[in-house]
Design a protein around this motif. Sequence first.
Motif, mmCIF file in Angstrom:
data_model
loop_
_atom_site.group_PDB
_atom_site.id
_atom_site.type_symbol
_atom_site.label_atom_id
_atom_site.label_comp_id
_atom_site.label_asym_id
_atom_site.label_seq_id
_atom_site.Cartn_x
_atom_site.Cartn_y
_atom_site.Cartn_z
ATOM 1 N N TYR A 100 0.838 -1.217 0.000
ATOM 2 C CA TYR A 100 0.000 0.000 0.000
ATOM 3 C C TYR A 100 0.864 1.256 0.000
ATOM 4 C CZ TYR A 100 -3.642 -3.290 1.356
ATOM 5 O OH TYR A 100 -4.501 -4.345 1.389
ATOM 6 N N ILE A 101 2.106 1.105 0.439
ATOM 7 C CA ILE A 101 2.989 2.267 0.564
ATOM 8 C C ILE A 101 3.238 2.872 -0.815
ATOM 9 C CG2 ILE A 101 5.280 3.042 1.273
ATOM 10 C CD1 ILE A 101 5.319 0.528 3.168
ATOM 11 N N ASP A 102 3.824 2.074 -1.693
ATOM 12 C CA ASP A 102 4.231 2.624 -2.989
ATOM 13 C C ASP A 102 3.050 2.845 -3.927
ATOM 14 O OD1 ASP A 102 7.076 2.898 -2.547
ATOM 15 O OD2 ASP A 102 7.009 0.740 -2.253
ATOM 16 N N GLU A 103 1.937 2.118 -3.674
ATOM 17 C CA GLU A 103 0.741 2.340 -4.488
ATOM 18 C C GLU A 103 0.169 3.735 -4.260
ATOM 19 O OE1 GLU A 103 -2.402 -0.509 -3.665
ATOM 20 O OE2 GLU A 103 -1.174 -2.125 -4.470
ATOM 21 N N ASN A 104 0.359 4.263 -3.035
ATOM 22 C CA ASN A 104 -0.423 5.450 -2.666
ATOM 23 C C ASN A 104 0.350 6.719 -2.320
ATOM 24 O OD1 ASN A 104 -2.904 4.011 -2.816
ATOM 25 N ND2 ASN A 104 -2.327 2.984 -0.921
ATOM 26 N N LEU A 105 1.636 6.593 -2.012
ATOM 27 C CA LEU A 105 2.368 7.768 -1.538
ATOM 28 C C LEU A 105 2.321 8.911 -2.560
ATOM 29 C CD1 LEU A 105 4.231 8.805 0.751
ATOM 30 C CD2 LEU A 105 6.163 7.933 -0.571
ATOM 31 N N ALA A 123 16.183 9.279 2.169
ATOM 32 C CA ALA A 123 15.196 9.085 3.236
ATOM 33 C C ALA A 123 14.050 8.180 2.796
ATOM 34 C CB ALA A 123 14.649 10.434 3.694
ATOM 35 N N ASN A 124 13.742 8.147 1.485
ATOM 36 C CA ASN A 124 12.646 7.292 1.023
ATOM 37 C C ASN A 124 12.946 5.801 1.217
ATOM 38 O OD1 ASN A 124 10.381 8.927 -0.046
ATOM 39 N ND2 ASN A 124 12.036 9.823 -1.276
ATOM 40 N N ASP A 125 14.204 5.464 1.410
ATOM 41 C CA ASP A 125 14.544 4.060 1.655
ATOM 42 C C ASP A 125 14.450 3.700 3.149
ATOM 43 O OD1 ASP A 125 15.109 3.776 -1.029
ATOM 44 O OD2 ASP A 125 17.236 4.288 -0.773
ATOM 45 N N TYR A 126 14.329 4.717 3.988
ATOM 46 C CA TYR A 126 14.354 4.491 5.441
ATOM 47 C C TYR A 126 13.095 4.980 6.151
ATOM 48 C CZ TYR A 126 19.296 3.446 4.865
ATOM 49 O OH TYR A 126 20.475 2.879 4.491
ATOM 50 N N ALA A 127 12.251 5.697 5.434
ATOM 51 C CA ALA A 127 11.090 6.306 6.088
ATOM 52 C C ALA A 127 9.914 6.344 5.118
ATOM 53 C CB ALA A 127 11.439 7.730 6.518
ATOM 54 N N VAL A 128 8.713 6.180 5.696
ATOM 55 C CA VAL A 128 7.496 6.330 4.892
ATOM 56 C C VAL A 128 6.635 7.361 5.596
ATOM 57 C CG1 VAL A 128 5.362 5.206 4.163
ATOM 58 C CG2 VAL A 128 7.525 3.995 3.957
ATOM 59 N N GLY A 129 6.268 8.400 4.874
ATOM 60 C CA GLY A 129 5.457 9.458 5.474
ATOM 61 C C GLY A 129 4.186 8.910 6.093
ATOM 62 N N PHE A 130 3.709 9.597 7.137
ATOM 63 C CA PHE A 130 2.440 9.219 7.769
ATOM 64 C C PHE A 130 1.472 10.390 7.611
ATOM 65 C CE2 PHE A 130 0.030 8.763 11.958
ATOM 66 C CZ PHE A 130 -0.838 7.808 11.449
ATOM 67 N N PRO A 298 -5.594 2.641 2.310
ATOM 68 C CA PRO A 298 -6.478 3.798 2.239
ATOM 69 C C PRO A 298 -7.610 3.865 3.281
ATOM 70 C CG PRO A 298 -5.924 3.080 0.042
ATOM 71 C CD PRO A 298 -5.304 2.077 0.977
ATOM 72 N N ASP A 299 -8.261 2.738 3.605
ATOM 73 C CA ASP A 299 -9.364 2.826 4.589
ATOM 74 C C ASP A 299 -8.831 3.198 5.975
ATOM 75 O OD1 ASP A 299 -8.168 0.230 4.547
ATOM 76 O OD2 ASP A 299 -9.779 -0.503 5.838
ATOM 77 N N VAL A 313 -0.216 11.455 4.050
ATOM 78 C CA VAL A 313 0.669 11.638 2.892
ATOM 79 C C VAL A 313 0.136 10.888 1.678
ATOM 80 C CG1 VAL A 313 2.732 11.864 4.317
ATOM 81 C CG2 VAL A 313 2.016 9.605 3.509
ATOM 82 N N SER A 314 -0.988 10.183 1.865
ATOM 83 C CA SER A 314 -1.521 9.357 0.785
ATOM 84 C C SER A 314 -2.084 10.201 -0.345
ATOM 85 C CB SER A 314 -2.618 8.442 1.340
ATOM 86 O OG SER A 314 -3.185 7.704 0.292
ATOM 87 N N GLY A 315 -1.666 9.879 -1.547
ATOM 88 C CA GLY A 315 -2.208 10.571 -2.721
ATOM 89 C C GLY A 315 -3.252 9.698 -3.401
ATOM 90 N N ALA A 316 -3.762 8.673 -2.703
ATOM 91 C CA ALA A 316 -4.730 7.749 -3.311
ATOM 92 C C ALA A 316 -6.022 8.486 -3.671
ATOM 93 C CB ALA A 316 -5.029 6.617 -2.332
ATOM 94 N N PRO A 317 -6.602 8.184 -4.852
ATOM 95 C CA PRO A 317 -7.826 8.880 -5.267
ATOM 96 C C PRO A 317 -8.965 8.726 -4.256
ATOM 97 C CG PRO A 317 -7.081 7.304 -6.953
ATOM 98 C CD PRO A 317 -6.122 7.219 -5.835
#
Length: 427
Positions: A100-105, A123-130, A298-299, A313-317
């Motif tokens: 879900y991380i790379d699908e939506n960031l 930083a993208n290899d060590y952290a995922v935005g929340f 996303p939910d 940080v999700s850009g999911a539609p």
Amino acid sequence: MFLAGGCKSDRSTVLKVYNWSDYIDESAIPEFEQWYQEQTGEKVKVIYQTFDINETMLSKIERGKEDFDVVCPSDYIIERMLQNDLLLPLNRDFGDTPNYIDENLSPYVRAQFDKIDGAGKNANDYAVGFMWGTTGILYNAKYVTDEEASTWDVICNEKFRDRIFIKDSPRDVYSQIILYLHQKDIEEGRVTADQLMRYTSDEDIAAVETYMKRVKELVAGWEADFGKDQMTQELGWVNLTWSGDGVWAIEEAKEVGVDLRYVCPKEGFTVWFDGWVIPKYAKNIKAANYWINFMSRPDIVIRNVDVTGYVSVSGAPEVMEAFVDEDLDPIDVSYFFGPSATSVRLDPVLYPDKETIARSTMEHDWGSHTADLVSMWSRVKGNSMNISTILVLAVLVIAIILLILSRMRKSSRRSNKYSGKNARRRR
Ligand code: N2P
């Protein structure tokens, strides 16, 4: 050490999460435990702890070497943790479980994380935005005009004496004030906002200190998390705070007929990103990676945003759709949701429009200068007592003195009595 049924428990069945307070829909925690078991066939129990200040969290890991598995620092702390080699790289291989991380960031967030200076590490290899957001001014429209609130100088406006609350976050406050103090230099092209985020000289610190000491005279409180309640109850009229606290307070205030608003001041402001990382002292790395993935579903994102007021940080539609409100004017959020999102009815406090975001900049770690900043902050806040605190303390001191006096009187009466008796016995 965790004990279960009298035996030393297997650390792979425990996940220690350390997150900001009020930053998640806590009903998602048991759901994660169930989901993890469905996905991996393994059991896990989440131990969930919270903090209010980045530096508290950092010190537990940096100095205390505590074995948290997954924590949620802000961008400049992620930078510091990378530079000090405190983070493990993330693993995005989830087998049959969707990533879900790379699908939506959002690409915007990915690009901001690229700007984190991780001493050679991305930083993208060590952290995922929340969550992410801005630092700005929350204000009560009954007492403060839109114009007054549109400059950082509102926190130094005599009209609002004892009605001002400031986020107790030295790094965030310093950044806004340095932008404010250099507004002419920015306008006239002598310096950029990004460059100002690296201004750490003794003179810069002294300039912010002088300004903040003036502010202190008017301040009612330095708050880590209680500013939003003070504002909702109209005890505060101006609050230098984060956008998510702003959204939460605006919603609560609406219920009781109080008109709170939030603005990103004209001189420029900082945008911040909090992200999940796995510290090097982590013990359950597998579950930590799955936690980060679950938090990006996303939910779960929509529920966390609903409960906290902060923006994912999700850009999911589906996340964008969930926050569209037909009563709002359309804004351009294409920088965040992609080229088709030039006219979307979203709340600009949640998602600043393209024009506002152009005034923003991101904070960076101060490395060895951090201690200077922290000392300046304690000098500013030191003996920053308002009248009510002073009165309470004065009453307390008088009460203690009276108590001591009355005890002394009693004991001297008692000793007179005894010496009388003894005297009689001796006779
Ligand atoms: C919410 C914490 C917000 C963190 N209580 C802002 N960086």
